[in-house]
Design a protein around this motif. Structure first.
Motif, PDB file in Angstrom:
ATOM      1  N   UNK A  61      10.381  -7.550  -9.288  1.00  0.00           N
ATOM      2  CA  UNK A  61       9.102  -6.954  -9.687  1.00  0.00           C
ATOM      3  C   UNK A  61       7.965  -7.563  -8.877  1.00  0.00           C
ATOM      4  N   UNK A  62       8.010  -8.886  -8.668  1.00  0.00           N
ATOM      5  CA  UNK A  62       6.961  -9.559  -7.898  1.00  0.00           C
ATOM      6  C   UNK A  62       6.929  -9.060  -6.457  1.00  0.00           C
ATOM      7  N   UNK A  63       8.097  -8.933  -5.843  1.00  0.00           N
ATOM      8  CA  UNK A  63       8.165  -8.432  -4.460  1.00  0.00           C
ATOM      9  C   UNK A  63       7.622  -7.009  -4.391  1.00  0.00           C
ATOM     10  N   UNK A  64       7.986  -6.188  -5.371  1.00  0.00           N
ATOM     11  CA  UNK A  64       7.494  -4.804  -5.396  1.00  0.00           C
ATOM     12  C   UNK A  64       5.975  -4.773  -5.530  1.00  0.00           C
ATOM     13  N   UNK A  65       5.429  -5.638  -6.391  1.00  0.00           N
ATOM     14  CA  UNK A  65       3.977  -5.698  -6.569  1.00  0.00           C
ATOM     15  C   UNK A  65       3.286  -6.073  -5.260  1.00  0.00           C
ATOM     16  N   UNK A  66       3.800  -7.104  -4.585  1.00  0.00           N
ATOM     17  CA  UNK A  66       3.192  -7.545  -3.331  1.00  0.00           C
ATOM     18  C   UNK A  66       3.288  -6.466  -2.254  1.00  0.00           C
ATOM     19  N   UNK A  67       4.437  -5.789  -2.201  1.00  0.00           N
ATOM     20  CA  UNK A  67       4.584  -4.721  -1.207  1.00  0.00           C
ATOM     21  C   UNK A  67       3.637  -3.569  -1.497  1.00  0.00           C
ATOM     22  N   UNK A  68       3.409  -3.296  -2.790  1.00  0.00           N
ATOM     23  CA  UNK A  68       2.508  -2.216  -3.175  1.00  0.00           C
ATOM     24  C   UNK A  68       1.064  -2.546  -2.808  1.00  0.00           C
ATOM     25  N   UNK A  69       0.701  -3.810  -2.940  1.00  0.00           N
ATOM     26  CA  UNK A  69      -0.653  -4.234  -2.582  1.00  0.00           C
ATOM     27  C   UNK A  69      -0.859  -4.188  -1.077  1.00  0.00           C
ATOM     28  N   UNK A  70       0.104  -4.745  -0.352  1.00  0.00           N
ATOM     29  CA  UNK A  70      -0.123  -4.971   1.080  1.00  0.00           C
ATOM     30  C   UNK A  70       0.203  -3.776   1.963  1.00  0.00           C
ATOM     31  N   UNK A 126      -0.913  -0.754   1.575  1.00  0.00           N
ATOM     32  CA  UNK A 126      -2.194  -0.088   1.761  1.00  0.00           C
ATOM     33  C   UNK A 126      -3.178  -0.920   2.571  1.00  0.00           C
ATOM     34  N   UNK A 127      -3.210  -2.229   2.283  1.00  0.00           N
ATOM     35  CA  UNK A 127      -4.118  -3.129   3.013  1.00  0.00           C
ATOM     36  C   UNK A 127      -3.801  -3.112   4.502  1.00  0.00           C
ATOM     37  N   UNK A 128      -2.530  -3.250   4.832  1.00  0.00           N
ATOM     38  CA  UNK A 128      -2.122  -3.289   6.239  1.00  0.00           C
ATOM     39  C   UNK A 128      -2.357  -1.938   6.904  1.00  0.00           C
ATOM     40  N   UNK A 186      -5.321   1.219  10.851  1.00  0.00           N
ATOM     41  CA  UNK A 186      -5.762   2.582  11.085  1.00  0.00           C
ATOM     42  C   UNK A 186      -4.673   3.627  10.951  1.00  0.00           C
ATOM     43  N   UNK A 187      -3.652   3.330  10.147  1.00  0.00           N
ATOM     44  CA  UNK A 187      -2.558   4.296   9.966  1.00  0.00           C
ATOM     45  C   UNK A 187      -2.399   4.661   8.488  1.00  0.00           C
ATOM     46  N   UNK A 188      -3.510   4.643   7.765  1.00  0.00           N
ATOM     47  CA  UNK A 188      -3.498   4.969   6.337  1.00  0.00           C
ATOM     48  C   UNK A 188      -3.559   6.482   6.170  1.00  0.00           C
ATOM     49  N   UNK A 189      -2.442   7.138   6.433  1.00  0.00           N
ATOM     50  CA  UNK A 189      -2.383   8.595   6.441  1.00  0.00           C
ATOM     51  C   UNK A 189      -2.088   9.148   5.045  1.00  0.00           C
ATOM     52  N   UNK A 190      -2.392  10.427   4.809  1.00  0.00           N
ATOM     53  CA  UNK A 190      -2.012  11.044   3.532  1.00  0.00           C
ATOM     54  C   UNK A 190      -0.512  10.924   3.250  1.00  0.00           C
ATOM     55  N   UNK A 249       0.301   7.595   1.758  1.00  0.00           N
ATOM     56  CA  UNK A 249      -0.261   7.448   0.419  1.00  0.00           C
ATOM     57  C   UNK A 249       0.579   8.193  -0.609  1.00  0.00           C
ATOM     58  N   UNK A 250       1.029   9.411  -0.246  1.00  0.00           N
ATOM     59  CA  UNK A 250       1.898  10.175  -1.151  1.00  0.00           C
ATOM     60  C   UNK A 250       3.226   9.456  -1.342  1.00  0.00           C
ATOM     61  N   UNK A 251       3.808   8.978  -0.248  1.00  0.00           N
ATOM     62  CA  UNK A 251       5.071   8.252  -0.334  1.00  0.00           C
ATOM     63  C   UNK A 251       4.917   7.015  -1.207  1.00  0.00           C
ATOM     64  N   UNK A 252       3.811   6.320  -1.056  1.00  0.00           N
ATOM     65  CA  UNK A 252       3.535   5.120  -1.839  1.00  0.00           C
ATOM     66  C   UNK A 252       3.555   5.436  -3.333  1.00  0.00           C
TER      67      UNK A 252
END
Length: 202
Positions: A46-55, A57-59, A64-68, A71-74
């Motif tokens: 759960x912790x790894x999933x949380x960190x991956x979910x946060x980062x 989007x940040x990364x 500059x690759x924050x595409x739709x 975001x949908x896949x996320x």
């Protein structure tokens, strides 16, 4: 591809790698629960999933690759992962699932309704990533870590489920407000402002 662009392209793949990692953790946490791995392993998942979910989007925003698409896949992968968590919770902490079942049933129903509404209106699922959704994700992850690792956090889990229900209601409201698909809409007032801009643009 020259030597300078190759590392850049590799970095741009990192957000997708984090999304795929979270997707892989869905069956992983179910396997860990079913195979008798320590509860701490489930908490780490759960912790790894949380960190991956946060980062992811940040990364993505930094590169500059924050595409739709990402975001949908996320958003979709978040749903898949937490379905895996629900299965793991049932395997290890069935009493918790039974106690929270009324809230879980409402939340799961609203999640399904949201997907149906968004697919009918926009042709794809929404990806609003609102402030409420971010709060829900954080509270949910912390509560699950406490439940798995220490058999505590039941009250926090109940709060997380209520936040999830409110988040789905907010998402349905945003989908009703917006005439076109839009990602990363942080609040309902922002959705209303986007609606005015979209209608004015017509």
């Amino acid at each position: 591809m020259n030597r300078t662009t190759a590392p850049r392209q590799s970095l741009r793949a990192l957000p997708w790698s984090l999304v795929v990692l979270r997707l892989a953790l869905a069956p992983g946490i179910v396997w860990a629960a079913a195979s008798g791995r320590p509860d701490a392993v489930l908490s780490v998942c759960v912790l790894i999933a949380l960190l991956s979910d946060i980062y992811d989007g940040v990364i993505a925003r930094r590169l500059g690759c924050d595409t739709p698409a990402i975001r949908v896949a996320d958003s979709l992968v978040d749903t898949v992962f937490y379905l895996g968590v629900l299965a793991a919770l049932w395997l290890r902490k069935a009493a918790v699932v039974r106690r929270e079942w009324p809230l879980l049933a409402i939340l799961l129903t609203l999640e399904c309704v949201r997907y149906v509404v968004d697919l009918r209106k926009f042709g794809k699922s929404s990806s609003y990533h609102s402030y409420l959704a971010k709060t829900w994700g954080l509270v949910m992850a912390i509560s699950l870590i406490l439940v798995f690792a220490f058999s505590r956090g039941g009250l926090l889990l109940g709060i997380a489920l209520v936040l999830g229900i409110l988040c789905d209601v907010e998402g349905l409201a945003m989908s009703a407000i917006l005439p076109q698909w839009q990602h990363d809409v942080k609040t309902i007032p922002r959705a209303l402002a986007l609606r005015r801009a979209m209608l004015a643009g017509k």
